[in-house]
Design a protein around this motif. Structure first.
Motif, PDB file in Angstrom:
ATOM      1  N   PHE A  29     -51.117 -29.143  26.767  1.00 50.49           N
ATOM      2  CA  PHE A  29     -51.869 -28.630  28.038  1.00 50.49           C
ATOM      3  C   PHE A  29     -50.931 -27.119  28.490  1.00 50.49           C
ATOM      4  O   PHE A  29     -49.682 -27.079  28.251  1.00 50.49           O
ATOM      5  CB  PHE A  29     -51.703 -29.418  29.074  1.00 50.49           C
ATOM      6  N   LYS A  30     -51.699 -26.353  28.800  1.00 52.79           N
ATOM      7  CA  LYS A  30     -51.224 -24.972  29.278  1.00 52.79           C
ATOM      8  C   LYS A  30     -51.597 -24.803  30.451  1.00 52.79           C
ATOM      9  O   LYS A  30     -52.659 -24.839  31.208  1.00 52.79           O
ATOM     10  CB  LYS A  30     -51.761 -23.898  28.222  1.00 52.79           C
ATOM     11  N   PRO A  31     -50.352 -24.461  31.573  1.00 53.43           N
ATOM     12  CA  PRO A  31     -50.873 -24.205  32.963  1.00 53.43           C
ATOM     13  C   PRO A  31     -51.457 -22.829  33.048  1.00 53.43           C
ATOM     14  O   PRO A  31     -51.310 -21.890  32.497  1.00 53.43           O
ATOM     15  CB  PRO A  31     -49.379 -24.213  33.510  1.00 53.43           C
TER      16      PRO A  31
ATOM     17  N   HIS B  68     -54.253 -25.071  37.798  1.00 54.81           N
ATOM     18  CA  HIS B  68     -54.656 -26.114  37.081  1.00 54.81           C
ATOM     19  C   HIS B  68     -53.985 -26.196  35.562  1.00 54.81           C
ATOM     20  O   HIS B  68     -53.587 -25.075  35.172  1.00 54.81           O
ATOM     21  CB  HIS B  68     -56.122 -26.468  36.895  1.00 54.81           C
ATOM     22  N   SER B  69     -54.126 -27.149  34.671  1.00 52.24           N
ATOM     23  CA  SER B  69     -53.924 -27.249  33.434  1.00 52.24           C
ATOM     24  C   SER B  69     -55.003 -27.259  32.413  1.00 52.24           C
ATOM     25  O   SER B  69     -56.070 -27.992  32.832  1.00 52.24           O
ATOM     26  CB  SER B  69     -52.971 -28.492  33.299  1.00 52.24           C
ATOM     27  N   ARG B  70     -54.864 -26.482  31.538  1.00 51.50           N
ATOM     28  CA  ARG B  70     -56.191 -26.351  30.471  1.00 51.50           C
ATOM     29  C   ARG B  70     -55.390 -27.052  29.237  1.00 51.50           C
ATOM     30  O   ARG B  70     -54.422 -26.723  28.563  1.00 51.50           O
ATOM     31  CB  ARG B  70     -56.383 -24.894  30.098  1.00 51.50           C
ATOM     32  N   LYS B  71     -56.394 -28.011  28.618  1.00 52.73           N
ATOM     33  CA  LYS B  71     -56.028 -28.567  27.164  1.00 52.73           C
ATOM     34  C   LYS B  71     -56.576 -27.651  26.322  1.00 52.73           C
ATOM     35  O   LYS B  71     -57.479 -27.021  26.240  1.00 52.73           O
ATOM     36  CB  LYS B  71     -56.884 -30.010  27.138  1.00 52.73           C
TER      37      LYS B  71
END
Length: 152
Positions: free
Chosen positions: A88-90, A109-112
């Motif tokens: 996960f990347k913020p 948000h966080s991106r998978k």
């Protein structure tokens, strides 16, 4: 004449050098020896596969530790590229503009993400073949020096 400790040291140092060169060549081959890396989903104009800046390639280093050689990288993302996986990347809060021109704020948000395995360092049949070759070469040198010592 070489003793057993010097032989071991020579083998480990030769392994570090030989494997370092081969692992570096994996970036040129775009493969782990003969196993080609999975191509990117999109063709990006900047850089080659795993070689945009060359930082990861330069960061990989081998160190003799105990009875073996350990390879590592100071870069946090090197492991996930080598082994593959998800994470996960913020994403920071930012502004977007809709097609109609309306500006709105996207919350943080966080991106998978999923990265396929693109191994450049590790163990495998080719690595084992290189290790065997280095050991055999050093043992031959040791046997020659032993033979020359006995003849004297």
């Amino acid at each position: 004449m070489l003793n057993a400790n010097e032989l071991k040291t020579d083998i480990l140092n030769d392994l570090r050098v030989e494997l370092s060169e081969e692992f570096d060549r994996n970036f040129e081959r775009k493969a782990f020896f003969s196993d080609k890396w999975k191509p990117r989903a999109h063709d990006y104009p900047k850089g080659s596969l795993l070689l945009v800046t060359g930082a990861m390639r330069r960061s990989t280093q081998g160190h003799v530790e105990g009875n073996g050689v350990r390879f590592s990288s100071a870069l946090a993302y090197a492991a996930i590229h080598n082994e593959g996986g998800t994470g996960f990347k913020p994403v920071k809060s930012h502004q977007r503009k809709s097609k109609k021109g309306k500006v709105y704020t996207v919350r943080a948000h966080s991106r998978k993400f999923t990265i396929p395995k693109r191994q450049f360092i590790g163990d495998g049949p080719d690595t084992q073949r290189l290790i065997k070759g280095v050991i055999d070469d050093n043992l031959q040198k040791f046997n020659l020096s032993l033979t020359n010592f006995i003849k004297k």
